[in-house]
Design a protein around this motif. Structure first.
Motif, short mmCIF file in Angstrom:
data_model
loop_
_atom_site.label_atom_id
_atom_site.label_comp_id
_atom_site.label_asym_id
_atom_site.label_seq_id
_atom_site.Cartn_x
_atom_site.Cartn_y
_atom_site.Cartn_z
N HIS A 38 25.70 7.39 35.58
CA HIS A 38 26.93 6.31 36.78
C HIS A 38 26.98 5.38 37.07
O HIS A 38 27.92 5.28 37.72
CB HIS A 38 27.39 7.66 37.08
N TYR A 39 25.34 4.32 36.97
CA TYR A 39 25.76 3.20 37.72
C TYR A 39 25.62 2.44 36.56
O TYR A 39 25.27 1.97 35.22
CB TYR A 39 23.57 3.67 38.82
N HIS A 40 25.81 1.45 36.73
CA HIS A 40 26.13 -0.03 36.17
C HIS A 40 25.78 -1.17 36.84
O HIS A 40 25.53 -1.40 37.96
CB HIS A 40 27.39 -0.07 36.05
N ILE A 56 19.14 -1.21 39.58
CA ILE A 56 19.22 0.29 39.76
C ILE A 56 17.83 0.70 39.94
O ILE A 56 17.75 1.36 41.53
CB ILE A 56 19.68 0.74 38.58
N ASN A 57 16.92 1.04 39.85
CA ASN A 57 15.74 2.01 40.08
C ASN A 57 15.09 1.75 39.39
O ASN A 57 14.98 0.78 37.87
CB ASN A 57 15.99 3.82 39.99
N ALA A 58 13.53 1.68 39.28
CA ALA A 58 12.43 0.83 38.26
C ALA A 58 12.58 1.65 37.01
O ALA A 58 12.81 0.89 35.85
CB ALA A 58 11.02 1.80 39.07
N ASP A 59 13.02 2.42 36.56
CA ASP A 59 13.32 3.53 35.88
C ASP A 59 14.04 2.94 34.94
O ASP A 59 14.18 2.31 33.22
CB ASP A 59 12.97 5.26 35.65
N ALA A 60 15.29 2.67 35.51
CA ALA A 60 16.45 1.80 34.70
C ALA A 60 16.09 0.47 34.29
O ALA A 60 15.97 -0.25 32.95
CB ALA A 60 17.98 2.21 35.46
N VAL A 204 34.26 -5.44 36.34
CA VAL A 204 33.18 -5.13 36.07
C VAL A 204 32.82 -4.53 37.86
O VAL A 204 32.14 -5.02 38.40
CB VAL A 204 32.09 -5.36 35.71
N GLY A 205 32.55 -2.43 37.84
CA GLY A 205 31.99 -2.74 38.76
C GLY A 205 30.59 -1.60 38.98
O GLY A 205 30.57 -1.25 37.64
N ALA A 206 30.31 -1.36 40.23
CA ALA A 206 28.81 -0.52 39.70
C ALA A 206 28.65 0.59 39.39
O ALA A 206 28.23 1.75 39.50
CB ALA A 206 27.79 -1.33 41.16
N HIS A 207 30.03 1.24 39.37
CA HIS A 207 30.34 2.93 39.15
C HIS A 207 31.72 2.60 38.82
O HIS A 207 32.62 1.64 38.47
CB HIS A 207 30.78 3.20 40.47
N ALA A 208 32.08 3.56 37.92
CA ALA A 208 32.81 3.96 37.07
C ALA A 208 33.52 3.28 36.21
O ALA A 208 32.83 2.33 35.10
CB ALA A 208 34.79 4.64 38.59
#
Length: 282
Positions: A38-40, A56-60, A204-208
């Protein structure tokens, strides 16, 4: 028992990582949205290199850089943080290699350094505005003051006219729970400022969800209605529990998480008015 517990913990972590769904979709022209659950975040591909926003994070970030290398011939030239929060800024060290410039507002940079956040630290900072040009394309970054976290900025990708904002504007969903890390006054002020500027084609939002200016206007209407109802109720001497029972805002009941998060949104504004405006000391 310790071995069994460690195995269960490891399998749980692996399952959580595997459960994250990644996707890349074109927003407009050469601007794309990257989704990790749910992160963008957003990236723009140009002949002069790729401009990437929140890792976002290391895996992403590892997934994204792999896809960028496979899909496009251009290297990443810039990585920009929307703000300081670790659920958006981690993984910068995965992307920021091979002379990649890392951009952030000076307040976000300060927080990342002072808090020793384990990510790539900014190499370029700015105060109010910064425009990054990549040939005929550019990214206009702007700071509107406090709204969410430290140094949260908007990014407008031109000439596609796509606007990216993390957290302090969320479309088709309620603001997050009790508004942790948010400044309700700043959220309202910053959203008004965005709407007073030249219109954007896509938000564009970071969520939704993604949307248009009309969707952002409705989001602002919710914030203003929420603030006014809580403020007026507090001025009338109502307790938090009474406010949570009385305030309904039915015109926004279609928003995702309305039933679950409306009482928490009310609590967030209530606490802000006490902590920042000293309503409980009047």
């Amino acid at each position: 028992m310790k071995v069994l517990f460690s195995l269960i913990l490891w399998l749980g972590i692996c399952g959580a990582l595997a459960a994250t769904e990644y996707s890349i979709e074109k927003v407009k022209g050469n601007v794309y949205r990257f989704s990790a659950g749910h992160y963008h975040s957003v990236f723009m591909v140009t002949e002069r290199g790729i401009f990437v926003t929140d890792p976002i994070n290391a895996d992403a970030a590892a997934y994204l850089i792999k896809e960028l290398n496979e899909r496009f011939e251009q290297p990443v030239k810039y990585l920009a943080y929307s703000h300081n929060h670790v659920d958006h800024a981690l993984g910068g060290d995965v992307i920021a290699k091979d002379k990649v410039e890392v951009i952030a507002h000076e307040y976000a940079d300060e927080d990342l350094r002072w808090s020793q956040t384990p990510t790539a630290l900014p190499t370029i900072t700015f105060n109010d505005e910064l425009t990054v040009k990549l040939g005929e394309h550019s990214v206009e970054m702007k700071y509107y003051g406090p709204n969410n976290g430290r140094g949260s900025v908007s990014m407008r990708f031109m000439p596609e006219n796509v606007l990216f904002v993390a957290d302090w504007i969320v479309l088709d969903r309620m603001p997050y729970q009790t508004l942790p890390g948010y400044d309700i006054h700043g959220m309202i002020r910053s959203t008004k400022a965005v709407l007073e500027e030249k219109p954007f084609d896509v938000f564009v939002g970071a969520h939704a969800e993604m949307g248009t200016g009309k969707d952002v206007e409705r989001y602002l209407s919710y914030l203003e209605a929420l603030y006014a109802e809580v403020r007026d109720g507090m001025l009338a001497g109502k307790s938090l529990e009474t406010l949570q029972q009385d305030i309904k805002l039915d015109e926004f009941s279609d928003l995702k998480m309305y039933n679950e998060w409306l009482p928490q949104n009310i609590e967030g504004v209530y606490k802000t008015l006490n902590e920042q405006s000293y309503f409980d000391r009047r």
